[in-house]
Design a protein around this motif. Structure first.
Motif, PDB file in Angstrom:
ATOM      1  N   ALA A 136      45.577   1.411  25.746  1.00  0.00           N
ATOM      2  CA  ALA A 136      45.527  -0.030  26.040  1.00  0.00           C
ATOM      3  C   ALA A 136      44.235  -0.372  26.774  1.00  0.00           C
ATOM      4  N   GLY A 137      43.746   0.565  27.599  1.00  0.00           N
ATOM      5  CA  GLY A 137      42.473   0.346  28.278  1.00  0.00           C
ATOM      6  C   GLY A 137      41.328   0.244  27.275  1.00  0.00           C
ATOM      7  N   ILE A 138      41.341   1.109  26.254  1.00  0.00           N
ATOM      8  CA  ILE A 138      40.319   1.035  25.202  1.00  0.00           C
ATOM      9  C   ILE A 138      40.408  -0.318  24.484  1.00  0.00           C
ATOM     10  N   THR A 139      41.637  -0.735  24.170  1.00  0.00           N
ATOM     11  CA  THR A 139      41.825  -2.033  23.517  1.00  0.00           C
ATOM     12  C   THR A 139      41.317  -3.164  24.417  1.00  0.00           C
ATOM     13  N   THR A 140      41.545  -3.038  25.722  1.00  0.00           N
ATOM     14  CA  THR A 140      41.070  -4.064  26.658  1.00  0.00           C
ATOM     15  C   THR A 140      39.548  -4.126  26.679  1.00  0.00           C
ATOM     16  N   PHE A 141      38.891  -2.957  26.630  1.00  0.00           N
ATOM     17  CA  PHE A 141      37.428  -2.966  26.538  1.00  0.00           C
ATOM     18  C   PHE A 141      36.985  -3.664  25.248  1.00  0.00           C
ATOM     19  N   GLY A 142      37.718  -3.421  24.163  1.00  0.00           N
ATOM     20  CA  GLY A 142      37.412  -4.120  22.910  1.00  0.00           C
ATOM     21  C   GLY A 142      37.599  -5.620  23.058  1.00  0.00           C
ATOM     22  N   MET A 143      38.628  -6.024  23.797  1.00  0.00           N
ATOM     23  CA  MET A 143      38.869  -7.463  24.000  1.00  0.00           C
ATOM     24  C   MET A 143      37.758  -8.092  24.839  1.00  0.00           C
ATOM     25  N   VAL A 144      37.285  -7.383  25.856  1.00  0.00           N
ATOM     26  CA  VAL A 144      36.181  -7.920  26.676  1.00  0.00           C
ATOM     27  C   VAL A 144      34.925  -8.076  25.823  1.00  0.00           C
ATOM     28  N   THR A 145      34.650  -7.057  24.984  1.00  0.00           N
ATOM     29  CA  THR A 145      33.496  -7.144  24.087  1.00  0.00           C
ATOM     30  C   THR A 145      33.658  -8.311  23.118  1.00  0.00           C
ATOM     31  N   GLY A 146      34.873  -8.448  22.573  1.00  0.00           N
ATOM     32  CA  GLY A 146      35.133  -9.578  21.678  1.00  0.00           C
ATOM     33  C   GLY A 146      34.941 -10.908  22.378  1.00  0.00           C
ATOM     34  N   GLN A 198      48.399  -5.719  26.623  1.00  0.00           N
ATOM     35  CA  GLN A 198      47.383  -4.665  26.701  1.00  0.00           C
ATOM     36  C   GLN A 198      46.861  -4.530  28.136  1.00  0.00           C
ATOM     37  N   VAL A 199      46.649  -5.658  28.810  1.00  0.00           N
ATOM     38  CA  VAL A 199      46.167  -5.621  30.198  1.00  0.00           C
ATOM     39  C   VAL A 199      47.214  -4.973  31.106  1.00  0.00           C
ATOM     40  N   ILE A 200      48.490  -5.334  30.894  1.00  0.00           N
ATOM     41  CA  ILE A 200      49.568  -4.770  31.715  1.00  0.00           C
ATOM     42  C   ILE A 200      49.668  -3.254  31.488  1.00  0.00           C
ATOM     43  N   LYS A 201      49.616  -2.837  30.224  1.00  0.00           N
ATOM     44  CA  LYS A 201      49.706  -1.407  29.919  1.00  0.00           C
ATOM     45  C   LYS A 201      48.510  -0.634  30.473  1.00  0.00           C
ATOM     46  N   ALA A 202      47.341  -1.272  30.463  1.00  0.00           N
ATOM     47  CA  ALA A 202      46.154  -0.617  31.027  1.00  0.00           C
ATOM     48  C   ALA A 202      46.347  -0.350  32.515  1.00  0.00           C
ATOM     49  N   GLY A 203      47.098  -1.232  33.192  1.00  0.00           N
ATOM     50  CA  GLY A 203      47.342  -1.055  34.615  1.00  0.00           C
ATOM     51  C   GLY A 203      48.357   0.039  34.922  1.00  0.00           C
TER      52      GLY A 203
END
Length: 354
Positions: free
Chosen positions: A299-309, A288-293
């Motif tokens: 994937a960026g939205i999922t990464t924000f969810g991961m940071v919140t988690g 997800q981090v790689i795809k966000a880049g």
């Protein structure tokens, strides 16, 4: 004279990732956690004051390197494509629950492989759980349970996450007062900044080029017997095992393993959650981090969810300690599994109606 056959880029990425992770522990990172996306996100959340444990507060340069390495490689290879708009709230929550699962197991899928490579047999239950979660998710993908198709978006959307990566890099060097850094506990255990950043950039670039993904590689092998990404996953384990043996970090058994517990059922269930959620969002936390880049806004939205988690895993105690999972972590794991099942059944039902 026959041509020299170059190794597959997935295998190269896997070797660099596995060996690099173990080498990072030799120069400062926590044992068995040379690279761990969920641990790094928990540290990042602490550095940004999203959680209150100072001992777990540090902007990990490797994490910034993954994001920016993928961005540079995507731009250089003209693979920077800005897409998104697919089920954003669902992806956010699945990212949240993926990190909850990692918190209950104590580690992301990469750390699980590193722990196995270092001889930690408590991670076997987690491996079985993740395989089951991926198999279950793959089964429903075959039945048509897939999230909405992403659409092309204006280019500016794809620069937001890499822009945040650059900002974190500035914070890392300038150390403004609002960025916290712990000087004891896991936060104090880190490799030199430039080494961590260089390793992160290298792995981020290679991972963007190869598409390496722990859950994606196993899913493709389950569904299509496709071995390209799977060979990269195997390469992570083999290289981590070899470097652990050579460097004297190999410790076979279940006792006295760092960052581990003996609640095998919850390790299994936690990684079922991670595997299942990762299949639904098409990629493990690292992917997800790689795809966000590389411009993937979903994937960026999922990464924000991961940071919140990652922040809530610490603040709400949705995790495990060396004594085992705490009550909140067990409840959150079950809620995450129920949420995943509701999503895949809902999308399957919607497809049948169409």
């Amino acid at each position: 004279m026959s041509r020299l056959k170059l190794p597959d880029i997935s295998i190269v990425t896997g070797v660099v990732l596995g060996a690099g992770a173990v080498l990072l522990t030799l120069v400062g990172n926590p044992v068995n956690s040379g690279i761990c996306i969920s641990c790094f996100l928990e540290n990042l959340a602490g550095a940004l004051q999203l959680q209150g444990d100072l001992r777990m507060s540090y902007i990990r340069p490797e994490l910034v390197g993954f994001l920016l390495g993928a961005f540079f490689m995507a731009k250089q290879s003209r693979r920077f494509r800005v897409t998104g708009g697919s089920s954003p709230l669902i992806r956010f929550l699945l990212g949240f629950f993926m990190i909850v699962g990692c918190g209950v197991f104590i580690g992301c899928p990469i750390k699980m492989i590193l722990r196995l490579g270092a001889g930690d047999l408590t991670a076997v239950a987690a491996l079985l759980g993740m395989l089951f979660g991926i198999w279950l998710g793959g089964k429903y993908i075959r039945a048509g349970s897939v999230l909405d198709r992403a659409q092309n978006l204006p280019t500016i959307n794809g620069y937001i996450l890499p822009g945040i990566g650059f900002l974190l890099l500035i914070f890392l060097f300038l150390k403004p007062a609002f960025i916290r850094q712990g000087f004891s506990g896991p936060a104090a255990q880190h490799a030199p900044l430039w080494i961590s950043l260089a390793v992160g950039l290298l792995i981020g670039g290679l991972a963007q080029r190869s598409g390496l993904c722990i859950t994606g590689g196993i899913r493709n092998f389950f569904l299509f017997r496709e071995k390209t990404l799977f060979s990269g996953v195997v390469a992570i384990f083999v290289s981590a095992l070899m470097v652990s043996l050579v460097s004297g970090q190999f410790n076979l058994g279940m006792e006295a393993q760092p960052g581990a517990h003996h609640s095998h059922l919850w390790s299994f269930l936690a990684m079922v959650l991670v595997g299942l959620a990762a299949v639904i969002v098409d990629g493990c936390p690292f992917r997800q981090v790689i795809k966000a880049g590389e411009g993937d806004v979903d994937a960026g939205i999922t990464t924000f969810g991961m940071v919140t988690g990652a922040a809530m895993v610490i603040t709400w105690q949705l995790r495990s300690t060396s004594a085992g999972p705490v009550f909140n972590g067990k409840i959150a794991t079950m809620l995450g599994l129920i949420f995943c099942l509701i999503i895949i059944l809902s999308y399957r039902k919607a497809r049948v109606k169409r």
